[in-house]
Motif scaffolding. Structure first.
Motif, PDB file in Angstrom:
ATOM      1  N   GLY A 194       0.807  -1.207   0.000  1.00 24.14           N
ATOM      2  CA  GLY A 194       0.000   0.000   0.000  1.00 24.14           C
ATOM      3  C   GLY A 194       0.845   1.263   0.000  1.00 24.14           C
ATOM      4  N   LEU A 195       2.062   1.155  -0.496  1.00 25.88           N
ATOM      5  CA  LEU A 195       2.969   2.301  -0.503  1.00 25.88           C
ATOM      6  C   LEU A 195       3.221   2.859  -1.895  1.00 25.88           C
ATOM      7  CD1 LEU A 195       5.612   1.009   2.041  1.00 25.88           C
ATOM      8  CD2 LEU A 195       4.051   2.927   2.360  1.00 25.88           C
ATOM      9  N   GLY A 196       2.781   2.180  -2.930  1.00 27.71           N
ATOM     10  CA  GLY A 196       3.137   2.526  -4.299  1.00 27.71           C
ATOM     11  C   GLY A 196       2.893   3.966  -4.688  1.00 27.71           C
ATOM     12  N   LEU A 197       1.663   4.444  -4.548  1.00 32.33           N
ATOM     13  CA  LEU A 197       1.360   5.811  -4.977  1.00 32.33           C
ATOM     14  C   LEU A 197       1.959   6.850  -4.037  1.00 32.33           C
ATOM     15  CD1 LEU A 197      -2.276   5.393  -6.305  1.00 32.33           C
ATOM     16  CD2 LEU A 197      -0.174   5.680  -7.627  1.00 32.33           C
ATOM     17  N   ALA A 198       2.122   6.501  -2.762  1.00 37.18           N
ATOM     18  CA  ALA A 198       2.799   7.415  -1.836  1.00 37.18           C
ATOM     19  C   ALA A 198       4.254   7.599  -2.258  1.00 37.18           C
ATOM     20  CB  ALA A 198       2.709   6.882  -0.404  1.00 37.18           C
ATOM     21  N   ILE A 199       4.897   6.513  -2.648  1.00 38.64           N
ATOM     22  CA  ILE A 199       6.294   6.583  -3.098  1.00 38.64           C
ATOM     23  C   ILE A 199       6.383   7.360  -4.406  1.00 38.64           C
ATOM     24  CG2 ILE A 199       8.221   5.205  -3.977  1.00 38.64           C
ATOM     25  CD1 ILE A 199       7.430   3.089  -1.838  1.00 38.64           C
ATOM     26  N   VAL A 200       5.468   7.089  -5.339  1.00 39.04           N
ATOM     27  CA  VAL A 200       5.435   7.829  -6.603  1.00 39.04           C
ATOM     28  C   VAL A 200       5.338   9.323  -6.322  1.00 39.04           C
ATOM     29  CG1 VAL A 200       3.975   8.345  -8.612  1.00 39.04           C
ATOM     30  CG2 VAL A 200       4.539   5.982  -8.062  1.00 39.04           C
ATOM     31  N   ASN A 201       4.431   9.706  -5.445  1.00 43.78           N
ATOM     32  CA  ASN A 201       4.209  11.115  -5.123  1.00 43.78           C
ATOM     33  C   ASN A 201       5.468  11.757  -4.545  1.00 43.78           C
ATOM     34  OD1 ASN A 201       2.371  13.296  -5.119  1.00 43.78           O
ATOM     35  ND2 ASN A 201       1.922  12.964  -2.964  1.00 43.78           N
ATOM     36  N   LYS A 202       6.102  11.086  -3.586  1.00 46.70           N
ATOM     37  CA  LYS A 202       7.320  11.631  -2.958  1.00 46.70           C
ATOM     38  C   LYS A 202       8.481  11.671  -3.942  1.00 46.70           C
ATOM     39  CE  LYS A 202       6.424  10.589   1.895  1.00 46.70           C
ATOM     40  NZ  LYS A 202       5.994  11.940   2.155  1.00 46.70           N
ATOM     41  N   THR A 203       8.604  10.659  -4.781  1.00 46.83           N
ATOM     42  CA  THR A 203       9.681  10.617  -5.768  1.00 46.83           C
ATOM     43  C   THR A 203       9.539  11.776  -6.749  1.00 46.83           C
ATOM     44  OG1 THR A 203       9.849   8.218  -5.570  1.00 46.83           O
ATOM     45  CG2 THR A 203      10.752   9.207  -7.568  1.00 46.83           C
ATOM     46  N   LEU A 204       8.323  12.002  -7.239  1.00 45.64           N
ATOM     47  CA  LEU A 204       8.098  13.114  -8.163  1.00 45.64           C
ATOM     48  C   LEU A 204       8.384  14.455  -7.493  1.00 45.64           C
ATOM     49  CD1 LEU A 204       4.895  11.855  -9.976  1.00 45.64           C
ATOM     50  CD2 LEU A 204       7.182  12.116 -10.969  1.00 45.64           C
ATOM     51  N   ALA A 205       8.004  14.597  -6.236  1.00 45.67           N
ATOM     52  CA  ALA A 205       8.260  15.850  -5.513  1.00 45.67           C
ATOM     53  C   ALA A 205       9.761  16.120  -5.421  1.00 45.67           C
ATOM     54  CB  ALA A 205       7.631  15.799  -4.120  1.00 45.67           C
ATOM     55  N   ARG A 206      10.557  15.061  -5.181  1.00 47.14           N
ATOM     56  CA  ARG A 206      12.022  15.232  -5.105  1.00 47.14           C
ATOM     57  C   ARG A 206      12.595  15.702  -6.435  1.00 47.14           C
ATOM     58  NH1 ARG A 206      11.933  10.347  -2.163  1.00 47.14           N
ATOM     59  NH2 ARG A 206      12.645   9.199  -3.990  1.00 47.14           N
TER      60      ARG A 206
END
Length: 122
Positions: free
Chosen positions: A86-98
């Motif tokens: 359940g972390l996939g979209l949270a990781i996508v969001n944080k990665t894009l923000a970086r």
């Protein structure tokens, strides 16, 4: 006609972002026929690019859309066929923000979930 979109991003991280989005679109975005159809489009918008990944599934209830990028959150449909953390979209969001970008999730008017990835142009 084809064009090349040059964005400011880490190649490895960008690959992970799109792998995650495509895997989710294939897993949760099946049409009534049982086939997964995924559309990917890229468009330049000023100094940035918008890359749209759209599936043709049922979409997500509107009130759940903002929660999908929260760690460990799963929509009801995702809970029934859960295989990840359940972390996939949270990781996508944080990665894009970086990388100076961001993710916007919405339902397509004709059905399916749309993940719009915004990244700065190179």
């Amino acid at each position: 006609a084809s064009a090349i979109a040059e964005v400011l991003a880490d190649a490895v991280e960008l690959r992970r972002v799109f792998t995650n989005l495509l895997e989710k679109a294939i897993r949760y975005g099946k049409s009534p026929s049982g086939l997964a159809e995924v559309d990917v489009r890229c468009q330049q918008e000023g100094q940035r690019y918008r890359i749209e990944v759209r599936d043709h599934g049922n979409g997500v209830p509107a009130q759940e859309l903002p929660k999908l990028t929260e760690p460990f959150y799963r929509s009801d449909e995702a809970r029934t066929s859960a295989t990840g953390a359940g972390l996939g979209l949270a990781i996508v969001n944080k990665t894009l923000a970086r990388m100076g970008g961001h993710l916007v999730l919405s339902n397509h008017p004709m059905g399916g979930l749309v993940a719009d990835v915004f990244l700065p142009g190179a």
